[in-house]
Every structure is written in C-alpha cells, then in structure tokens.
Design a protein around this motif. Structure first.
Motif, PDB file in Angstrom:
ATOM      1  N   PRO A 235      49.586  41.673  34.419  1.00 24.66           N
ATOM      2  CA  PRO A 235      50.778  41.719  33.868  1.00 24.66           C
ATOM      3  C   PRO A 235      51.820  41.284  35.088  1.00 24.66           C
ATOM      4  O   PRO A 235      51.588  41.686  36.203  1.00 24.66           O
ATOM      5  N   GLY A 236      52.724  40.622  34.573  1.00 25.32           N
ATOM      6  CA  GLY A 236      53.664  39.835  35.520  1.00 25.32           C
ATOM      7  C   GLY A 236      52.971  38.877  36.521  1.00 25.32           C
ATOM      8  O   GLY A 236      53.989  38.412  37.292  1.00 25.32           O
ATOM      9  N   LYS A 237      52.022  38.429  36.251  1.00 23.78           N
ATOM     10  CA  LYS A 237      51.236  37.272  37.014  1.00 23.78           C
ATOM     11  C   LYS A 237      50.990  36.194  36.118  1.00 23.78           C
ATOM     12  O   LYS A 237      50.809  36.392  35.117  1.00 23.78           O
ATOM     13  N   GLU A 238      50.768  34.983  36.888  1.00 26.06           N
ATOM     14  CA  GLU A 238      50.457  33.863  36.276  1.00 26.06           C
ATOM     15  C   GLU A 238      48.790  33.986  35.885  1.00 26.06           C
ATOM     16  O   GLU A 238      48.025  34.500  36.922  1.00 26.06           O
ATOM     17  N   ARG A 239      48.493  33.102  35.013  1.00 24.77           N
ATOM     18  CA  ARG A 239      47.004  33.226  34.832  1.00 24.77           C
ATOM     19  C   ARG A 239      46.151  32.248  36.096  1.00 24.77           C
ATOM     20  O   ARG A 239      46.851  31.459  36.361  1.00 24.77           O
ATOM     21  N   GLU A 240      45.031  32.811  36.269  1.00 23.05           N
ATOM     22  CA  GLU A 240      44.314  32.285  37.364  1.00 23.05           C
ATOM     23  C   GLU A 240      42.973  31.939  36.923  1.00 23.05           C
ATOM     24  O   GLU A 240      42.391  32.817  36.182  1.00 23.05           O
ATOM     25  N   PHE A 241      42.388  30.836  37.589  1.00 24.07           N
ATOM     26  CA  PHE A 241      40.978  30.595  37.589  1.00 24.07           C
ATOM     27  C   PHE A 241      40.047  31.790  38.075  1.00 24.07           C
ATOM     28  O   PHE A 241      40.515  32.205  39.103  1.00 24.07           O
ATOM     29  N   VAL A 242      38.911  31.885  37.621  1.00 27.53           N
ATOM     30  CA  VAL A 242      38.086  32.762  37.890  1.00 27.53           C
ATOM     31  C   VAL A 242      36.696  32.213  38.200  1.00 27.53           C
ATOM     32  O   VAL A 242      36.045  32.166  39.174  1.00 27.53           O
ATOM     33  N   ALA A 243      35.915  31.441  37.207  1.00 27.06           N
ATOM     34  CA  ALA A 243      34.610  30.882  37.117  1.00 27.06           C
ATOM     35  C   ALA A 243      34.429  29.828  36.182  1.00 27.06           C
ATOM     36  O   ALA A 243      35.269  29.970  35.134  1.00 27.06           O
ATOM     37  N   ALA A 244      33.771  28.979  36.267  1.00 29.57           N
ATOM     38  CA  ALA A 244      33.399  28.032  35.356  1.00 29.57           C
ATOM     39  C   ALA A 244      31.732  27.710  35.287  1.00 29.57           C
ATOM     40  O   ALA A 244      31.241  27.349  36.617  1.00 29.57           O
ATOM     41  N   ILE A 245      31.526  26.854  34.418  1.00 34.82           N
ATOM     42  CA  ILE A 245      30.060  26.480  34.303  1.00 34.82           C
ATOM     43  C   ILE A 245      30.223  25.187  33.469  1.00 34.82           C
ATOM     44  O   ILE A 245      30.740  25.035  32.419  1.00 34.82           O
TER      45      ILE A 245
ATOM     46  N   TYR B 180      33.534  28.922  41.343  1.00 36.05           N
ATOM     47  CA  TYR B 180      34.070  30.313  41.430  1.00 36.05           C
ATOM     48  C   TYR B 180      35.405  30.329  42.219  1.00 36.05           C
ATOM     49  O   TYR B 180      35.522  29.661  43.132  1.00 36.05           O
ATOM     50  N   ALA B 181      36.412  31.175  42.015  1.00 37.71           N
ATOM     51  CA  ALA B 181      37.517  31.287  42.798  1.00 37.71           C
ATOM     52  C   ALA B 181      36.864  32.017  44.123  1.00 37.71           C
ATOM     53  O   ALA B 181      35.808  32.780  43.936  1.00 37.71           O
ATOM     54  N   ASP B 182      37.708  31.980  45.065  1.00 38.61           N
ATOM     55  CA  ASP B 182      37.161  32.726  46.320  1.00 38.61           C
ATOM     56  C   ASP B 182      37.288  34.231  46.014  1.00 38.61           C
ATOM     57  O   ASP B 182      36.155  34.976  46.670  1.00 38.61           O
ATOM     58  N   SER B 183      37.873  34.842  45.357  1.00 37.65           N
ATOM     59  CA  SER B 183      38.037  36.283  44.877  1.00 37.65           C
ATOM     60  C   SER B 183      36.899  36.478  44.095  1.00 37.65           C
ATOM     61  O   SER B 183      36.592  37.793  44.159  1.00 37.65           O
TER      62      SER B 183
ATOM     63  N   LYS C 105      33.918  34.718  44.083  1.00 33.48           N
ATOM     64  CA  LYS C 105      32.476  34.320  44.747  1.00 33.48           C
ATOM     65  C   LYS C 105      31.712  35.269  45.378  1.00 33.48           C
ATOM     66  O   LYS C 105      32.380  36.391  46.037  1.00 33.48           O
ATOM     67  N   GLY C 106      30.459  35.648  45.183  1.00 28.58           N
ATOM     68  CA  GLY C 106      29.724  36.605  45.484  1.00 28.58           C
ATOM     69  C   GLY C 106      29.434  38.020  44.739  1.00 28.58           C
ATOM     70  O   GLY C 106      28.888  38.748  45.005  1.00 28.58           O
ATOM     71  N   ARG C 107      30.418  37.990  43.919  1.00 29.01           N
ATOM     72  CA  ARG C 107      30.661  39.436  43.249  1.00 29.01           C
ATOM     73  C   ARG C 107      30.426  38.990  41.514  1.00 29.01           C
ATOM     74  O   ARG C 107      29.681  39.804  40.780  1.00 29.01           O
ATOM     75  N   PHE C 108      30.926  38.039  41.126  1.00 27.26           N
ATOM     76  CA  PHE C 108      30.738  37.481  39.651  1.00 27.26           C
ATOM     77  C   PHE C 108      29.864  36.413  39.589  1.00 27.26           C
ATOM     78  O   PHE C 108      29.496  35.523  40.440  1.00 27.26           O
TER      79      PHE C 108
ATOM     80  N   ASP D 231      37.563  23.777  37.435  1.00 27.16           N
ATOM     81  CA  ASP D 231      38.663  24.799  37.563  1.00 27.16           C
ATOM     82  C   ASP D 231      39.937  24.325  37.026  1.00 27.16           C
ATOM     83  O   ASP D 231      40.677  24.695  37.626  1.00 27.16           O
ATOM     84  N   SER D 232      40.029  23.330  36.107  1.00 28.67           N
ATOM     85  CA  SER D 232      41.221  23.098  35.491  1.00 28.67           C
ATOM     86  C   SER D 232      41.820  23.936  34.696  1.00 28.67           C
ATOM     87  O   SER D 232      41.012  24.914  34.139  1.00 28.67           O
ATOM     88  N   PHE D 233      43.173  23.980  34.563  1.00 29.94           N
ATOM     89  CA  PHE D 233      43.875  24.697  33.630  1.00 29.94           C
ATOM     90  C   PHE D 233      44.357  24.040  32.455  1.00 29.94           C
ATOM     91  O   PHE D 233      44.621  24.609  31.567  1.00 29.94           O
TER      92      PHE D 233
END
Length: 122
Positions: free
Chosen positions: A41-51, A60-63, A65-68, A105-107
């Motif tokens: 909420p209140g934030k712009e859409r961000e990339f997470v992961a792609a295949i 993966y996004a840095d946030s 990587k290693g968790r998802f 990682d394109s939007f």
C-alpha cells in the motif's frame, strides 16, 4: 494470449513460509517468461523474481535472493514462488506476469494476474 490467476496468499508469522501459485491458460504457455512482482500500500510495484520460458534461468531482486525461489511446471501451466524466512516488509499484493521476449526483470510484461495478498505479521 494468456490468462493468469494467482492463489495461495494469506497470513503468515514472521519467519514462516508460504508458496504462491499462478495458473495460466492460453496458447503456448512455454513461450513466455514468467515473473513475480509485488506492491505494498502506498508503494510502487517492484520486481521480485522471474524465470525464463523453459526454466533454465532465474533472477531475483536483492530483497528476495536467498529466501525466495521461483519455479515453473510447464506441463501444469503453473509458476510458483516459494517464500521462506518471511519478514513483515514482504507484506504486499503479489502479482504474476507473463512476458514475450522481454528481459526477465522488465516491468513491460504482456499479461498480468489480479494478485494475491500476502501478509506477514511481526
């Protein structure tokens, strides 16, 4: 054309795990790279992961990587996002997307699902 429907979102405690799924319908599913994005909420859409279309490459996004972990099963026309060690800042609506000949990682993906809510409590 591709239709995308996400599922599997919900409420999870910090440190827990959740897997969201995206079921696709339409022609030539394996033609498309698949991505996961999120928007709080209140934030712009961000990339997470792609295949990539055949699963040979992931990013993966840095946030994340290693968790998802993103995966796909082309026989089932489904892409997954396994989320581990979840943090409150992961709370967002998660969207899957299909892209035809786009950077992973394109939007500028061509098709988008309606999203599924993921909420991580402290």
């Amino acid at each position: 054309q591709v239709q995308l429907v996400e599922s599997g979102g919900g409420l999870v405690q910090a440190g827990g795990s959740l897997r969201v799924s995206c079921a696709a319908s339409g022609r030539t599913f394996s033609t498309y790279a698949m991505g996961w994005f999120r928007q709080a909420p209140g934030k712009e859409r961000e990339f997470v992961a792609a295949i990539s279309r055949f699963g040979s490459r992931t990013t993966y996004a840095d946030s994340a990587k290693g968790r998802f972990a993103i995966s796909r099963d082309n026989a089932k026309n489904t892409v997954y996002l396994q989320m581990n060690s979840l943090k409150p800042e992961d709370t967002a609506v998660y969207y899957c997307a299909a892209g035809d000949r786009k950077p992973l990682d394109s939007f500028e993906y061509d098709y988008w699902g309606q999203g599924t809510q993921v909420t991580v409590s402290s």
